[in-house]
Design an enzyme around this catalytic site. Structure first.
Site, PDB file in Angstrom:
ATOM      1  CD  GLN B 139      -2.368   1.139   2.874  1.00  0.00           C
ATOM      2  OE1 GLN B 139      -3.011   0.139   3.101  1.00  0.00           O
ATOM      3  NE2 GLN B 139      -2.378   2.166   3.693  1.00  0.00           N
ATOM      4  N   GLY B 140       0.620   2.175  -0.890  1.00  0.00           N
ATOM      5  CA  GLY B 140       1.383   3.419  -0.916  1.00  0.00           C
ATOM      6  C   GLY B 140       0.488   4.603  -0.617  1.00  0.00           C
ATOM      7  CB  SER B 142       1.335   6.701   5.309  1.00  0.00           C
ATOM      8  OG  SER B 142       0.151   6.247   5.890  1.00  0.00           O
ATOM      9  CB  SER B 174       3.003  -3.365   5.524  1.00  0.00           C
ATOM     10  OG  SER B 174       2.757  -2.590   6.664  1.00  0.00           O
ATOM     11  CD  GLU B 257     -12.839  -5.284   1.797  1.00  0.00           C
ATOM     12  OE1 GLU B 257     -11.983  -6.017   2.317  1.00  0.00           O
ATOM     13  OE2 GLU B 257     -13.873  -5.730   1.285  1.00  0.00           O
ATOM     14  CB  SER B 386      -4.489   6.068  15.648  1.00  0.00           C
ATOM     15  OG  SER B 386      -5.215   7.278  15.592  1.00  0.00           O
TER      16      SER B 386
END
Lengths: 345, 405
Positions: B139-140, B142, B174, B257, B386
């Site tokens: 995933q790109g 942040s 990640s 999701e 968060s």
């Protein structure tokens, strides 16, 4: 697959029940019973033979919740349970309860001793936390037989005949004042011996319905607090613009949703006589007792000084919730749950 | 990357049956029990973490057995079943505490986004390869200056004659070191348009314009990376969804999701709880702690936490199946799970730390598991929104509290 959301029928019944509760006479138990009986809700758990609807706990939860939300000054949980249990033991009493012609209460704390004498069964002993005992005609209590410690069955006492000594209990609940009843001399009672089966049912179902009543009260306080901080201005802006207040409400909401799901699941498992019903009930009671107390306390905090006044009903809801947890709080529920999950200590 | 191209047709998978949930669960359980190597299960005394390649092969077999890609359409390699089967299969996967997915972003986010807003060609090109584990995704989203606040993203995609050119820097990516593709969010319009000038791209990672630098985590491992894009190339058809509007469409996919992915979490949590109890019962000193009222309260509270988590997950599934909305379920699940799990791993450490030395193999294995879990759990209240972001979502979108400055 289990769907925890109440179906349309349940919601409609609870809405009608709530409407009846909102217009219920508040000082006179007998008048309240007659008023509530009109919707059929007092017999919702009772057998059809005594005029009941024969519904399940999952149907009764939203009704008990409405009682908590409207601060109903009436022993609703006790009457729902008594009407359900008495149809075999004392059908006339069950019929009267369903029809709103009599009020019943339950001795939640303590036990009576029952003895089979030449002139029939006699009971003695003391019972604590009997809600609205002075208005009740019938009293249900657990009984032990001489020389035994386990609950052997239930006693049904006609309080008009028995006239026990009644001492007001130091409880917090303003709407449903409780009393301690003492039967100094032996009094006649109807005794139903079943190795504690009926009492186990009353205690278990009572805990769930009480928790639903708490949830109704807690949600009402939560809603009031949300509205208060969303409309009150301080320091040139709405209180709710403060993130710390938003997060407080978000946390309370999450906890109340968890309690709601847990209660609905426990009621469904109980209705289905599922093997894990007791575990589910203990989880629900532990979660609800904690979440409801916090939400009601936080609602007072969010109202500031106004929350500490007698005029706002916030303290009545907190009192009602605390009085309910006095019978079975989160610590007690978790201790019982630990017995289930971890075994005996 | 392996060139192993053997595929499994969905018909080889376990029979989904009709509406018989118990039978489907039984078949899923039986397959997993028979096929998941014992030493890969987190609660085993001889637990050994499988290698990346072993995980990849295992997930390929899961898909072949019908236990991954459950709700995806069959024409794209899925099994065409409902969320009900998805939930049951994942509950069974969690029950054995097998390895976490090494392609979770692809299965939980990139795939569903493509199913929702991708072109037919993109679906055919990418989806089946995700399920057969031939292509790994990362995933790109942040960036160093924009964490949860994606409106401030600066990585830019510029259109030219040969497609798109990507320049910028991403962080917390990640699995980038294992990945073949990145689903990248880049700015394609004026920065002041915030969310309305962002576009999603499928970026091939193995190309000269991409530099990957691992970041060491508090666990000592390097699960995530910084990724630098310096004139990286994306073909002309590499945008997912409309240019400048793709992100808004993706958000609606991701909302669902968030509530439906990782449904193994409840049972994996329960597996850890049962593991802790088993190890404590088997040790004379730890057994006495199970009679301590303080620990009994906290263990019972953990049990209740797990049950509440199960209720939240199943309530979300039931709501979707009856055609209702998702409400705040995604945030309820994430917030409740991450905080309850942190409380639990702290409790597990407290208990296991009281074991006598030398520790038995069972206690030693449990300590390794829960010390790792304790450190890893610090991230659980941070990633994927968060706890504070989840509270904002509940306050804003569930409770709809007014947002006045």
């Amino acid at each position: 697959m289990e769907d925890l959301a109440p179906n349309e029928e349940r919601t409609a019944f609870a809405t009608a029940a709530r409407r009846a509760m909102e217009t219920c006479p508040r000082a006179d138990g007998a008048a309240a019973a007659r008023h509530l009986a009109e919707t059929g809700l007092l017999g919702m758990l009772a057998h059809e033979e005594v005029g009941g609807l024969g519904l399940g706990l999952a149907d009764a939860l939203p009704v008990a919740e409405a009682a908590g939300a409207t601060l109903l000054p009436f022993p609703l949980v006790e009457i729902l349970l008594a009407a359900a249990e008495l149809h075999r033991i004392l059908p006339d009493a069950a019929l009267a309860l369903v029809g709103g012609e009599a009020v019943a209460s339950i001795g939640w704390r303590g036990r009576l001793s029952a003895e089979d004498t030449a002139s029939g069964w006699r009971v003695t002993g003391s019972l604590g936390r009997v809600p609205m005992a002075e208005q009740a005609r019938w009293l249900i209590a657990p009984v032990c037989l001489p020389g035994q410690e386990t609950v052997a069955g239930i006693a049904v006492v006609d309080l008009l005949q028995a006239r026990p000594e009644a001492v007001p209990d130091e409880g917090l609940d303003l709407e449903r004042p409780a009393a301690t009843l003492s039967f100094g001399a032996p009094v006649a009672a109807e005794i139903h011996l079943d190795n504690g089966g009926a009492w186990g049912r009353i205690a278990a179902h009572g805990a769930l319905l009480r928790a639903a009543d708490m949830l109704g009260s807690a949600e009402a306080s939560f809603t009031a607090a949300s509205e208060h901080v969303s409309t009150r201005r301080q320091f040139g802006r709405l209180l709710v613009a403060n993130q710390v207040l938003r997060h407080m409400l978000a946390r309370d909401h999450l906890a109340l949703v968890g309690a709601r799901h847990s209660l609905a699941h426990a009621a469904m498992q109980t209705d289905a006589a599922a093997p894990d019903a007791e575990t589910a009930r203990l989880v629900a009671c532990a979660v609800a007792a904690e979440a409801c107390v916090h939400a009601a306390e936080n609602a007072i905090q969010l109202h500031g000084g106004m929350g500490f006044t007698w005029d706002l009903p916030l303290h009545r809801r907190l009192r009602r919730i605390r009085a309910a947890t006095a019978l079975f709080d989160a610590v007690a529920a978790r201790a019982a749950l630990a017995e289930q999950v971890l075994g005996q200590a | 990357m392996t060139n192993d191209r053997h595929t499994h047709s969905p018909s080889q998978g376990i029979d989904p049956g009709g509406n018989d949930e118990a039978a489907y669960r039984q078949r899923a359980r039986a397959w997993l029990e028979a096929n998941l190597p014992r030493q890969w299960r987190g609660d085993q005394v001889d637990f050994t973490a499988p290698s990346f390649d072993a995980c990849r092969d295992w997930e390929r077999r899961l898909h072949g057995a019908g236990l991954a890609g459950i709700t995806w359409p069959t024409e794209y390699g899925g099994h065409g079943l409902s969320l009900r089967e998805h939930m049951i299969a994942n509950e069974e996967i969690g029950r054995l505490a097998g390895p976490e997915s090494v392609n979770s972003f692809a299965k939980e986010m990139a795939g569903p986004i493509m199913l929702g807003i991708g072109t037919e060609a993109q679906k055919r090109r990418f989806l089946a390869n995700i399920l057969t584990m031939q292509e790994i995704w990362c995933q790109g989203f942040s960036e160093p200056d924009a964490g949860s606040d994606l409106a401030g993203l600066r990585t830019r995609a510029t259109r030219d004659d040969n497609g798109w050119r990507i320049d910028g820097q991403k962080i917390w990516t990640s699995n980038a070191h294992n990945a073949d593709w990145c689903l990248l969010l880049a700015r394609t319009g004026p920065a002041e348009h915030k969310h309305n000038s962002l576009t999603l791209f499928t970026v091939p990672l193995r190309q000269p314009g991409v530099t990957i630098q691992p970041i060491q985590q508090i666990t000592g491992h390097s699960g995530f990376n910084q990724v630098f894009y310096d004139g990286a190339r994306v073909p002309p058809d590499g945008a997912v969804g409309e240019v400048n509007a793709g992100w808004r469409a993706a958000v609606s996919v991701l909302e669902i999701e968030r509530a439906t992915n990782r449904m193994y979490r409840t049972n994996r949590f329960e597996n850890e709880f049962n593991h802790l109890l088993r190890v404590c019962r088997g040790d004379a000193a730890l057994r006495t702690l199970l009679a301590d009222r303080h620990y009994r309260q906290r263990l019972a509270a953990t049990f209740a936490d797990i049950e509440v988590l199960r209720r939240h997950v199943r309530a979300a599934v039931a709501s979707i199946l009856r055609g209702g909305g998702i409400g705040g379920a995604g945030s309820f699940i994430k917030l409740h799970w991450s905080e309850a799990h942190q409380r639990f791993v702290e409790l597990a450490m407290e208990l296991l730390d009281q074991a006598p030395v030398p520790a038995s193999p069972e206690v030693a294995a449990a300590r390794r598991r829960f010390e790792g879990a304790y450190l890893a759990a610090r991230a659980e209240t941070i990633y994927a929104g968060s706890s504070q972001v989840q509270l904002n979502i509940i306050a804003d979108r569930v409770l709809r509290l007014p947002r006045e400055r």
